[in-house]
Design a protein around this motif. Structure first.
Motif, PDB file in Angstrom:
ATOM      1  N   ARG A 188       1.171  -1.168   0.249  1.00  0.00           N
ATOM      2  CA  ARG A 188      -0.070   0.341  -0.023  1.00  0.00           C
ATOM      3  C   ARG A 188       1.128   1.603  -0.346  1.00  0.00           C
ATOM      4  O   ARG A 188       2.162   1.053   0.446  1.00  0.00           O
ATOM      5  N   GLU A 214      -8.342  -3.065   5.768  1.00  0.00           N
ATOM      6  CA  GLU A 214      -7.285  -3.397   4.475  1.00  0.00           C
ATOM      7  C   GLU A 214      -7.815  -3.698   3.101  1.00  0.00           C
ATOM      8  O   GLU A 214      -8.017  -3.018   2.262  1.00  0.00           O
ATOM      9  N   ASP A 218      -7.430  -1.687   0.124  1.00  0.00           N
ATOM     10  CA  ASP A 218      -7.806  -2.024  -1.142  1.00  0.00           C
ATOM     11  C   ASP A 218      -7.804  -1.090  -2.594  1.00  0.00           C
ATOM     12  O   ASP A 218      -8.088  -1.179  -3.328  1.00  0.00           O
TER      13      ASP A 218
END
Lengths: 309, 249
Positions: A188, A214, A218
């Motif tokens: 990331r 997360e 994403d």
């Protein structure tokens, strides 16, 4: 008088904080030289030579600078800095580590963490965790300054055509040495450079649950951060901490999930353009700074958010 | 081994900071003062080194008016052995503080100097590093772990990308980060005992240091306030607003 800016990099690429520090240098005005000190960092110097507004890149490429030890870097920059009117570095943990040594070796004060340039000798900086903003004026002949990168818009990374001058002076002290490092690896974007940040707090309950964040991250191309409470509770490592004593971020969009909004945390993110707070406690102070607040259980919200994005 | 700990008296971290009406500074009148939290961690680390038998004496030093004796007594109650006050009514900047501390270091000859990484009032994060440069000592800043062994110290540091460990030859400087330890509370018997521990007073003149400032404080303002926005009913409304109103996704 010329300005010396110290580049932040990892021996491979230039950290964007450097371009923001160059923006502060440009506002001060004057010929700008950029020092790239590291090991095997020729590529960084070549990249730096293209940055807008840089007239000369100084390259100090030696094993002594490979891990940016403050003892070596401080002495190198103090030796070079004698002939400059200003010495600037980003207020990263590297800049904060070596710059005060530069100031002390030059027998001048340091102005930490500036957020605005008023004139060549007058600057604004936050004090008391950002609960007050001080305007300070320096009478020193050489002004040693660290720059809060999030407060400045980066200069262009392209278009410049500076010369690269290799330096041969080597400072290698025998009192400190690098032993090792544990750096977080992530696909990331970097927290301080991301345009979207999603952070979790104590409300996440444990480290496992951060995968819910997360998944949303994403979808948004976001970096994942955390409050001090989440770091202190051992959910996630310290390098994810956003706050007064952690990282200062100012993305386009900041999403605070299960974070109450302690002053400590607000100091690290309140300059974000748009703030979203998701918390099941409607009295949580985070809602007082949020543009959009959603009072709900994060364990219901996160999967739905992931799906709707 | 002797450990020197430098501490600062600052506004208590729970107190809401207010700017004076004339914008000359923040208002500290009748405000609760305390030991800077990072300095408290520094004292705790030194006391633990003594409890482990690594340090044999912990000396604590503070710079400021008579009131700083209150924080020195707090440090003594936490386990420091004796205290030094460098008395001045001025507010010396970090460089002057580092010069004063260098004077104390030369007299005391500690093997380790532990300081907080920053004070929560000025947020400078400078003094430890400056003391390092002035004394020629190596530094381990933003420490989350300190291991002293045989003439050297390994310091694990909290850096932007994670953790970094450096090995420093003693004498060395360590500045503390939040996760180094959790300071204890002083017990009542220890608070009573602290009153009898030695506290010496010296002055910048005796140490041969000028405390004149080269950076002038022109103005202090309250930061721009962020006002609360709107509450959304559900995730669908949130996503719609972020897309169409804020245009950030």
């Amino acid at each position: 008088m010329s300005i010396l800016v110290i580049a932040e990099h990892d021996n491979a690429t230039l950290n964007p904080a450097t371009l923001k520090t160059l923006a502060a240098a440009k506002q001060i005005g004057g010929d700008i030289h950029l020092l790239v000190a590291g090991e095997g960092c020729q590529a960084v110097a070549d990249e730096a030579a293209k940055a807008e507004g840089v007239s000369k890149v100084l390259l100090a490429d030696n094993a002594a600078y490979g891990h940016f030890l403050a003892e070596n870097l401080g002495q190198l920059v103090a030796d070079l800095g004698k002939d400059y009117g200003h010495i600037l570095a980003p207020a990263t943990t590297t800049g904060k580590n070596f710059m005060p040594r530069v100031a002390a070796l030059l027998d001048v004060a340091q102005i930490s963490d500036i957020i605005a340039v008023e004139s060549a000798d007058t600057f604004k900086r936050p004090i008391y965790a950002g609960n007050a903003i001080a305007t300070v004026q320096s009478e020193d002949t050489i002004k040693v300054i660290t720059v809060r990168a999030t407060a400045f818009d980066a200069v262009s990374a392209e278009g410049g055509n500076a010369s690269v001058e290799a330096l041969d002076n080597v400072v290698n002290n025998d009192k400190s040495e690098f032993v090792g490092e544990e750096l977080a690896k992530s696909e990331r974007p970097d927290l301080t450079a991301a345009s979207v940040v999603i952070s979790g707090g104590r409300g996440m309950q444990n480290g496992e649950n951060f995968h819910l964040l997360e998944k949303v991250a994403d979808k948004l191309g976001a970096a994942v951060g955390a409050s001090r409470a989440a770091v202190d509770a051992g959910f996630v490592p310290n390098d994810m901490q956003v706050g007064q004593t952690g990282k200062i971020v100012a993305p386009e969009l900041y999403i605070a999930v299960g974070i109450s909004g302690a002053i400590q945390h607000l100091a690290g993110m309140k300059d974000s353009k748009v703030i979203v707070a998701i918390n099941k406690d409607e009295e949580a102070p985070i809602f007082q700074v949020a543009d959009y607040g959603l009072v709900a259980d994060l364990f219901d919200v996160l999967p739905e958010l992931e799906q709707k994005l | 081994m002797k450990v020197l700990v430098a501490v600062k008296r600052v506004i208590d971290y729970n107190v809401k900071v207010r700017v004076k009406a004339d914008n000359s500074d923040v208002d500290l009148a009748n405000v609760k003062m305390a030991l800077n939290p990072f300095c408290e961690i520094a004292v705790e680390e030194a006391v633990r080194l003594k409890e482990k038998g690594i340090a044999d004496e912990v000396v604590v030093v503070s710079i400021g008016p008579k009131a700083v004796q209150e924080q020195l007594r707090t440090a003594l109650a936490l386990g420091a052995d004796r205290a030094i006050q460098v008395e001045t009514d001025e507010l010396p900047d970090s460089l002057a503080v580092a010069k004063l501390l260098k004077g104390v270091v030369e007299k005391e000859q500690p093997q380790l100097v532990i300081l907080g990484k920053q004070a929560i009032d000025s947020d400078n994060n400078q003094t430890g590093q400056m003391l390092g440069a002035l004394t020629g000592m190596p530094q381990g800043t933003f420490a989350s772990k300190v291991d002293v062994a045989d003439g050297s110290v390994n310091v694990t540091r909290e850096v932007d990308g994670g953790l970094q460990t450096v090995k420093l030859q003693l004498p060395a400087i360590v500045t503390t980060d939040l996760r180094l330890n959790e300071p204890r509370y002083a017990s009542l018997p220890n608070i009573m005992k602290a009153k009898k521990k030695p506290l010496d007073v010296t002055t910048p003149d005796e140490l041969g240091v000028s405390v004149a400032r080269t950076v002038k404080l022109l103005k202090v303002e309250a930061p721009a306030e962020r006002s609360a926005g709107v509450k959304v009913a559900d995730v669908a409304e949130l996503v719609e607003k972020l897309k169409n109103e804020a245009k950030v996704i």
